[in-house]
Design a protein around this motif. Structure first.
Motif: not given
Length: 277
Positions: A182-198
């Protein structure tokens, strides 16, 4: 780099001794960190004392002088911006905590990945400031402009690869830090939105480094305040109070704010060019 590497090794050893060995928990981790930094500073002073430098350093040199005012004029805006940035991260953490324990834990894990993803843009910003300031001091403004666009190109090139890794393989990256699905999924959810920031951060940080090299630190502070208070935090808050709030949309607030910051900095860069012409 050498001193930071030494501090890193000492910190790891300290964690093993104070946390794993003496079971001092968070206090042990804090002691290990402070001890590592102290040893690094002491070694730096020893190196300054022993190396053959083109100038002599004595204890009497560590005092207030006429250059301090200029240092403060350049440094205080940067310090205020960094302070505001850390406060904004605390506020963002509070927004995420509204979504429950799994979301909070997932966000914490995602931040570990984010710290690694931001290493190249941060390094570009620091090196850009040094390179630009040296060339501006030497009267080579054309070379300073050239390195600005070179830095952007390098940052975007690396950022594309980081984006692919974070966006498509973020679940594998978060699984390094936890086994809770569950934590892995939530962390991945945030990274999907954050990804263009890179990608967009490489552009923004290169511009910030360019302005810092010109001692335009007040502007750097202003644009940082504007994009944080008027874009990133309001967007993150609005996303966090939605009925079906998602970490993906909260993470997306970062690249949106960065794009807004790029727009502000492009306008300021055009203004600078007209004044230097």
């Amino acid at each position: 780099m050498i001193f930071v590497a030494i501090a890193c090794v000492v910190n790891i050893i300290g964690d093993l001794v104070f946390v794993a060995g003496l079971h001092m928990d968070a206090a042990g981790a804090a002691i290990a960190t402070v001890l590592a930094q102290a040893i690094s500073v002491i070694l730096a002073f020893v190196m300054l004392k022993r190396r053959e430098l083109p100038f002599h350093i004595a204890w009497k040199d560590f005092r207030l002088n006429h250059q301090c005012r200029r240092f403060l004029n350049v440094g205080i805006p940067l310090a205020l911006q960094e302070c505001l940035t850390q406060v904004s991260f605390l506020a963002l953490c509070a927004f995420v905590n509204r979504l429950g324990l799994d979301a909070s834990s997932g966000y914490g894990v995602a931040c570990k990945i984010v710290n690694f993803a931001m290493l190249v843009p941060s390094a570009l910003m620091q090196s850009m400031a040094s390179f630009v300031s040296q060339n501006v001091g030497a009267g080579k403004e054309d070379r300073a402009k050239k390195v600005l666009f070179t830095g952007m190109s390098v940052g975007v090139f690396v950022g594309v690869f980081v984006f692919v890794g974070v966006f498509f393989f973020g679940n594998y990256l978060t699984s390094i830090f936890t086994t809770d699905s569950s934590v892995i999924l939530k962390g991945y959810d945030y990274l999907i939105g954050f990804a263009p920031e890179t990608i967009v951060t490489a552009i923004l940080f290169s511009m910030i480094g360019y302005f810092n090299g010109h001692e335009k630190t007040v502007w750097v502070m202003i644009q940082g305040v504007v994009q944080t208070l008027l874009v990133r935090l309001p967007l993150a808050y609005i996303m966090s109070i939605q009925p079906n709030a998602s970490l993906t949309y909260i993470g997306l607030a970062a690249p949106i704010a960065t794009c807004f910051g790029i727009l502000l900095n492009v306008m300021y860069y055009q203004r600078m060019k007209r004044h230097m012409a």
